[in-house]
Structure formats: C-alpha cells, structure tokens
Design a protein around this motif. Structure first.
Motif, PDB file in Angstrom:
ATOM      1  N   GLY A  50       0.796  -1.216   0.000  1.00 40.12           N
ATOM      2  CA  GLY A  50       0.000   0.000   0.000  1.00 40.12           C
ATOM      3  C   GLY A  50       0.829   1.266   0.000  1.00 40.12           C
ATOM      4  O   GLY A  50       0.503   2.217   0.723  1.00 40.12           O
ATOM      5  N   ASN A  51       1.899   1.280  -0.772  1.00 41.39           N
ATOM      6  CA  ASN A  51       2.813   2.422  -0.805  1.00 41.39           C
ATOM      7  C   ASN A  51       2.500   3.290  -2.023  1.00 41.39           C
ATOM      8  O   ASN A  51       2.670   2.847  -3.154  1.00 41.39           O
ATOM      9  CB  ASN A  51       4.259   1.928  -0.878  1.00 41.39           C
ATOM     10  CG  ASN A  51       5.255   2.975  -0.435  1.00 41.39           C
ATOM     11  OD1 ASN A  51       4.896   4.101  -0.099  1.00 41.39           O
ATOM     12  ND2 ASN A  51       6.521   2.608  -0.432  1.00 41.39           N
ATOM     13  N   GLY A  71      -0.071   8.241  10.895  1.00 41.96           N
ATOM     14  CA  GLY A  71      -1.273   7.662  11.492  1.00 41.96           C
ATOM     15  C   GLY A  71      -1.012   6.367  12.234  1.00 41.96           C
ATOM     16  O   GLY A  71      -1.633   6.094  13.265  1.00 41.96           O
ATOM     17  N   LYS A  72      -0.068   5.551  11.729  1.00 39.71           N
ATOM     18  CA  LYS A  72       0.216   4.265  12.365  1.00 39.71           C
ATOM     19  C   LYS A  72       0.619   4.446  13.826  1.00 39.71           C
ATOM     20  O   LYS A  72       0.237   3.645  14.685  1.00 39.71           O
ATOM     21  CB  LYS A  72       1.320   3.541  11.591  1.00 39.71           C
ATOM     22  CG  LYS A  72       1.793   2.263  12.255  1.00 39.71           C
ATOM     23  CD  LYS A  72       2.856   1.558  11.420  1.00 39.71           C
ATOM     24  CE  LYS A  72       3.409   0.349  12.150  1.00 39.71           C
ATOM     25  NZ  LYS A  72       4.371  -0.427  11.337  1.00 39.71           N
ATOM     26  N   THR A  73       1.384   5.498  14.104  1.00 42.85           N
ATOM     27  CA  THR A  73       1.817   5.742  15.481  1.00 42.85           C
ATOM     28  C   THR A  73       0.626   5.859  16.414  1.00 42.85           C
ATOM     29  O   THR A  73       0.581   5.266  17.498  1.00 42.85           O
ATOM     30  CB  THR A  73       2.670   7.019  15.548  1.00 42.85           C
ATOM     31  OG1 THR A  73       3.842   6.836  14.758  1.00 42.85           O
ATOM     32  CG2 THR A  73       3.073   7.346  16.977  1.00 42.85           C
ATOM     33  N   GLY A  74      -0.370   6.639  16.003  1.00 44.66           N
ATOM     34  CA  GLY A  74      -1.548   6.805  16.842  1.00 44.66           C
ATOM     35  C   GLY A  74      -2.328   5.522  17.015  1.00 44.66           C
ATOM     36  O   GLY A  74      -2.836   5.221  18.108  1.00 44.66           O
ATOM     37  N   LEU A  75      -2.430   4.732  15.948  1.00 52.17           N
ATOM     38  CA  LEU A  75      -3.172   3.479  16.015  1.00 52.17           C
ATOM     39  C   LEU A  75      -2.525   2.500  16.993  1.00 52.17           C
ATOM     40  O   LEU A  75      -3.218   1.722  17.649  1.00 52.17           O
ATOM     41  CB  LEU A  75      -3.252   2.846  14.623  1.00 52.17           C
ATOM     42  CG  LEU A  75      -4.036   3.650  13.573  1.00 52.17           C
ATOM     43  CD1 LEU A  75      -3.839   3.041  12.191  1.00 52.17           C
ATOM     44  CD2 LEU A  75      -5.509   3.715  13.917  1.00 52.17           C
ATOM     45  N   TYR A  80      -2.028  13.154   0.102  1.00 47.41           N
ATOM     46  CA  TYR A  80      -1.069  14.006  -0.606  1.00 47.41           C
ATOM     47  C   TYR A  80       0.193  13.251  -1.035  1.00 47.41           C
ATOM     48  O   TYR A  80       1.212  13.874  -1.312  1.00 47.41           O
ATOM     49  CB  TYR A  80      -0.674  15.183   0.297  1.00 47.41           C
ATOM     50  CG  TYR A  80      -1.850  16.007   0.750  1.00 47.41           C
ATOM     51  CD1 TYR A  80      -2.435  16.959  -0.083  1.00 47.41           C
ATOM     52  CD2 TYR A  80      -2.400  15.825   2.024  1.00 47.41           C
ATOM     53  CE1 TYR A  80      -3.527  17.718   0.340  1.00 47.41           C
ATOM     54  CE2 TYR A  80      -3.489  16.568   2.449  1.00 47.41           C
ATOM     55  CZ  TYR A  80      -4.053  17.515   1.603  1.00 47.41           C
ATOM     56  OH  TYR A  80      -5.142  18.249   2.024  1.00 47.41           O
ATOM     57  N   ASN A  81       0.132  11.911  -1.056  1.00 45.28           N
ATOM     58  CA  ASN A  81       1.319  11.111  -1.406  1.00 45.28           C
ATOM     59  C   ASN A  81       2.512  11.488  -0.536  1.00 45.28           C
ATOM     60  O   ASN A  81       3.633  11.677  -1.020  1.00 45.28           O
ATOM     61  CB  ASN A  81       1.671  11.283  -2.890  1.00 45.28           C
ATOM     62  CG  ASN A  81       0.751  10.498  -3.798  1.00 45.28           C
ATOM     63  OD1 ASN A  81       0.108   9.550  -3.372  1.00 45.28           O
ATOM     64  ND2 ASN A  81       0.662  10.903  -5.046  1.00 45.28           N
ATOM     65  N   MET A  82       2.290  11.570   0.766  1.00 49.27           N
ATOM     66  CA  MET A  82       3.335  11.969   1.712  1.00 49.27           C
ATOM     67  C   MET A  82       3.665  10.846   2.689  1.00 49.27           C
ATOM     68  O   MET A  82       3.951  11.088   3.858  1.00 49.27           O
ATOM     69  CB  MET A  82       2.910  13.239   2.465  1.00 49.27           C
ATOM     70  CG  MET A  82       2.778  14.460   1.577  1.00 49.27           C
ATOM     71  SD  MET A  82       2.097  15.915   2.427  1.00 49.27           S
ATOM     72  CE  MET A  82       3.383  16.260   3.641  1.00 49.27           C
ATOM     73  N   ALA A  83       3.629   9.602   2.212  1.00 52.49           N
ATOM     74  CA  ALA A  83       3.832   8.465   3.117  1.00 52.49           C
ATOM     75  C   ALA A  83       5.151   8.548   3.878  1.00 52.49           C
ATOM     76  O   ALA A  83       5.216   8.252   5.071  1.00 52.49           O
ATOM     77  CB  ALA A  83       3.755   7.161   2.328  1.00 52.49           C
ATOM     78  N   GLY A  84       6.216   8.956   3.194  1.00 54.47           N
ATOM     79  CA  GLY A  84       7.516   9.018   3.841  1.00 54.47           C
ATOM     80  C   GLY A  84       7.709  10.215   4.754  1.00 54.47           C
ATOM     81  O   GLY A  84       8.686  10.263   5.508  1.00 54.47           O
ATOM     82  N   TRP A  85       6.797  11.161   4.721  1.00 49.59           N
ATOM     83  CA  TRP A  85       6.927  12.380   5.525  1.00 49.59           C
ATOM     84  C   TRP A  85       6.482  12.153   6.969  1.00 49.59           C
ATOM     85  O   TRP A  85       6.862  12.912   7.858  1.00 49.59           O
ATOM     86  CB  TRP A  85       6.093  13.506   4.915  1.00 49.59           C
ATOM     87  CG  TRP A  85       6.498  13.927   3.547  1.00 49.59           C
ATOM     88  CD1 TRP A  85       6.616  13.128   2.433  1.00 49.59           C
ATOM     89  CD2 TRP A  85       6.821  15.247   3.117  1.00 49.59           C
ATOM     90  NE1 TRP A  85       6.979  13.880   1.347  1.00 49.59           N
ATOM     91  CE2 TRP A  85       7.116  15.182   1.736  1.00 49.59           C
ATOM     92  CE3 TRP A  85       6.871  16.477   3.771  1.00 49.59           C
ATOM     93  CZ2 TRP A  85       7.464  16.309   0.996  1.00 49.59           C
ATOM     94  CZ3 TRP A  85       7.214  17.599   3.029  1.00 49.59           C
ATOM     95  CH2 TRP A  85       7.516  17.516   1.654  1.00 49.59           C
ATOM     96  N   ARG A  86       5.630  11.150   7.196  1.00 43.54           N
ATOM     97  CA  ARG A  86       5.148  10.751   8.526  1.00 43.54           C
ATOM     98  C   ARG A  86       4.421  11.887   9.241  1.00 43.54           C
ATOM     99  O   ARG A  86       4.823  12.351  10.303  1.00 43.54           O
ATOM    100  CB  ARG A  86       6.293  10.220   9.407  1.00 43.54           C
ATOM    101  CG  ARG A  86       7.193   9.183   8.768  1.00 43.54           C
ATOM    102  CD  ARG A  86       6.443   8.063   8.046  1.00 43.54           C
ATOM    103  NE  ARG A  86       5.510   7.358   8.923  1.00 43.54           N
ATOM    104  CZ  ARG A  86       4.288   6.979   8.535  1.00 43.54           C
ATOM    105  NH1 ARG A  86       3.825   7.249   7.326  1.00 43.54           N
ATOM    106  NH2 ARG A  86       3.515   6.332   9.378  1.00 43.54           N
ATOM    107  N   VAL A  87       3.295  12.308   8.658  1.00 43.75           N
ATOM    108  CA  VAL A  87       2.457  13.331   9.283  1.00 43.75           C
ATOM    109  C   VAL A  87       1.051  12.779   9.450  1.00 43.75           C
ATOM    110  O   VAL A  87       0.403  12.408   8.463  1.00 43.75           O
ATOM    111  CB  VAL A  87       2.394  14.624   8.442  1.00 43.75           C
ATOM    112  CG1 VAL A  87       1.611  15.697   9.206  1.00 43.75           C
ATOM    113  CG2 VAL A  87       3.783  15.126   8.100  1.00 43.75           C
TER     114      VAL A  87
END
Length: 403
Positions: free
Chosen positions: A53-54, A116-120, A255-262
């Motif tokens: 899912g990248n 988002g993963k961090t919060g989950l 926004y295609n910002m997966a690597g930005w980690r926001v």
C-alpha cells in the motif's frame, strides 16, 4: 590484540533476554510478502507488485517547495513545541471544516502524530490495561493487533462479511463482550476490503459505543479517496461522535506523503490530552519544516487531491474492465486504493497468491494476512500505471484460472 572470543564475558552464560511483550508481538505479515517478492526480483523476473500500500506517485511539487523554503528557517532548527505548532493544528481543523463540516478546536481536539500508524499503535496503550478487551475488525489492518499486544490486552474480532457490506454487525456482539470491551477500531474506506461506511452506520456506532462505554478509534487513512462522485464519510460527522471517540487522519494517502510521517488524532478532548501526554514522554514533535509543508498541503488548493482521486478511479476502471474480460467477477471498490477480490475455487488466499507470483509474476496480498475472515480473498493495490495493471490482468488471464 585481544580477540572478542577470548574475552571471558563471551564464554559465559551471559544472554540478553527480551521483555515478555516482545515475544507476544504479532508476526509482521508484509515482511514475509516482501521477502517472496524480492526473491523473484533477485532471480531476474519482472514482478508487478500489487501487494503493498505504498503510494507510487511523488508528493505534489508545491508541498516539496514549501519544505525546501521552510528548511532554511532557523526557527525550525530548534525543538518544535511538544504538541506541534499551532498553525499545523489550525490547518487540519480548517480542512475538516471545509471537507466534512466538522468543527474542531485546534488546541484541545487535535493531536499531531508521527504518521497515522503511530496513533493506532498508541491508543490501546493509552486506554487498555493488561487483560482489557478491544474490538477489532476481521479482516483488518494488522497493526491494530500490534498496539493491543503492546498493551498486553485482548482482542475480540468483529467479522466483516460481504452479506453485510463488510461492516461489523453490532447486534451479533455478545453481551459479555460488550461489557468487557473498552476500545473499538473501525476503518472506512476499509483496508483491505475497500468498503465504505455511511452516516447512518456511524450514527449506529455512536449509539452502540455510548450504551456500552466503548471508545471508538476511527482509522480514516483513506478519507480523501472516494469514487463515483462520493466523498467518504467521516466518523466525526455523526452527532455525538466526539463524545465517544476519535478519528485518525494522515497525509500519507491524501497528498502522497507516506515518507513524511504526518498524521493526526482528532476528536474527544480527554483522549487527545492523553495522546499528547504519552507523546511528551516519547517525542519532541515533528521537524518544524515538515509541519510548515504539511500546513501548506492542507490549506493550499486541493486540485492535487482531486487529480489523485481521478487517477485512482481511472486505474480502478481499467483494472476491472480487464478482470471482466478474463472472467474474474468482483465488485468495484467504492473508496481507498485497494480492491478486494475473491479467489477461485480450489485455492486458499495464500496458495492463489503464490501461484500468481510464481506463474504470472504478479504479487497480491493473501486475505488471511488480515484475519481469519480474510480467507477466500486477495487484496490488490491500484498503485501502478494503468498499463501495468492491464498487463497484470493479461498475465493472470493466461493462467486460465477463471474459465
């Protein structure tokens, strides 16, 4: 020079033992999938990888430019405020008001996350004691399990079945489970099934949660990606939602910002306060330059988002037109960038995924990796060009598994 093996310490019974919780973490399903794909690629094969899912297209240029400019600002070279800059929280509140009509107080109802993963993974540790019960969708995103394991809590699975539009049936949850449960994960548009949820469903969810004192954690990672002119519904749009739960949102997919980690947690003030409290002990917030760029993403023109959704919808249509031609019958997804496809008779989700990889050099994710009720399906990501998607279907069609 003394060799390390001559050191008596290395000849003793000295051993490093992991904490018990480390031995209880679930196996990372996608790590095994990646290993299989990499073996085929290393052997020189052209693998069309539809199993992950990248996002496959770059972050929009105006967002990258905002980071480049912000990186020169000395203010952002210092520690950021522990709970994030106010301008970023105000930006997400503005976006939610414009997109969903949901009002959020930026300081008390918004928490900034390292993705988002961090919060989950954090939310079970914040709300559950060892032995407490969490309601988890099955099939569902495997990292829900990780957070529950770290909290040393227990899970009760909510089956997501086709005959109920891949929504949980709250009426089928036993009274004993309702009394024990303290937290419930939901995720629409859904990973892996690509199902969407309606406002009436969320209204029922609020009622169920309020009656049973269960905190709702809505995973809205694919909240911007809806097809056929339909915007996905936010859990927070349901009256009373902020009284019983929170929602997780991320810039990774929008926004295609997966690597930005926001990412963000939004909603119930008490839960948001606890998230900030935990993060105070772990992080010093995101780099300020990234926060500035994230605010630009949220407040600038959303044309890039509309274009992204159109691209995924076009890919979906091309892919499903191809599926129809080879006789693979499946329902088009209503949201997300995934498709949830039934496997042909005579195969398990794993054996079917294996034959597609070995014989067609097409990688898909076996449904069993998302839970017991994922068996019988594979998940396909629409994260490559239409040309490659058509090529994948062509390769699969040559195996004549659906005739």
């Amino acid at each position: 020079m003394t060799k390390s093996t001559d050191n008596p310490l290395y000849q003793s019974a000295f051993r490093i033992e992991p904490a018990e919780v480390m031995t209880q973490l679930p196996t990372q399903f996608f790590a095994t999938l990646v290993q299989k794909v990499n073996r085929e690629i290393s052997a020189g094969h052209d693998v069309i990888n539809l199993g992950q899912g990248n996002p496959d297209t770059p972050t929009p240029a105006h967002i990258v430019k905002a980071l480049q400019e912000a990186a020169t600002n000395p203010l952002y070279h210092k520690y950021s405020p522990f709970t994030g800059f106010s301008f970023l929280k105000e930006a997400i509140a503005k976006r939610y008001l414009e997109d969903y009509g949901v009002e959020l107080d930026p300081e008390s109802e918004v928490a900034v996350l390292f993705g988002g993963k961090t919060g989950l993974v954090q939310i079970p540790q914040i709300l559950l004691n060892p032995g407490d019960l969490c309601l988890v969708p099955d099939p569902g995103y495997p990292d829900y399990w990780s957070g529950v394991a770290l909290a040393k809590a227990e899970m009760s699975f909510m089956p997501l079945r086709k005959d109920n539009a891949f929504l949980p049936d709250f009426g089928s949850i036993s009274e004993s489970v309702r009394k024990q449960a303290k937290l419930m994960f939901l995720n629409y548009p859904n990973n892996p099934t690509s199902a969407t949820a309606s406002l009436p469903f969320y209204e029922d969810t609020v009622k169920f949660a309020a009656e049973n004192s269960i905190v709702v954690a809505s995973d809205f990672a694919y909240g911007a990606i809806g097809f056929d002119g339909q915007r996905p519904v936010s859990f927070l749009q349901a009256p009373g939602a902020k009284e019983v739960g929170i929602e997780f949102y991320t810039l990774s997919k929008t926004y295609n910002m997966a690597g930005w980690r926001v990412g963000f947690a939004l909603g119930n003030r008490e839960v948001i306060s606890m998230i900030n409290q935990l993060q105070d002990h772990i992080y010093v917030s995101l780099f300020g330059g990234i926060q500035a760029a994230a605010a630009e993403a949220l407040t600038a023109s959303q044309d890039c988002v509309h274009e992204l959704v159109e691209r995924y919808e076009s890919r979906r249509n091309a892919f499903f037109n191809g599926l129809a031609e080879i006789g693979w019958q499946a329902e088009k997804p209503g949201g997300s960038f995934f498709s949830w496809l039934p496997v042909p008779k005579g195969y398990t989700s794993t054996s079917f995924a294996d034959i597609l990889l070995q014989e067609a050099k097409v990688a898909v994710a076996p449904g069993i990796g998302f839970g017991e009720h994922g068996e019988g399906y594979v998940r396909v990501g629409l994260l490559t060009s239409e040309e490659r998607l058509r090529e994948a279907v062509h390769r699969i069609g040559k195996l004549k598994l659906f005739s």
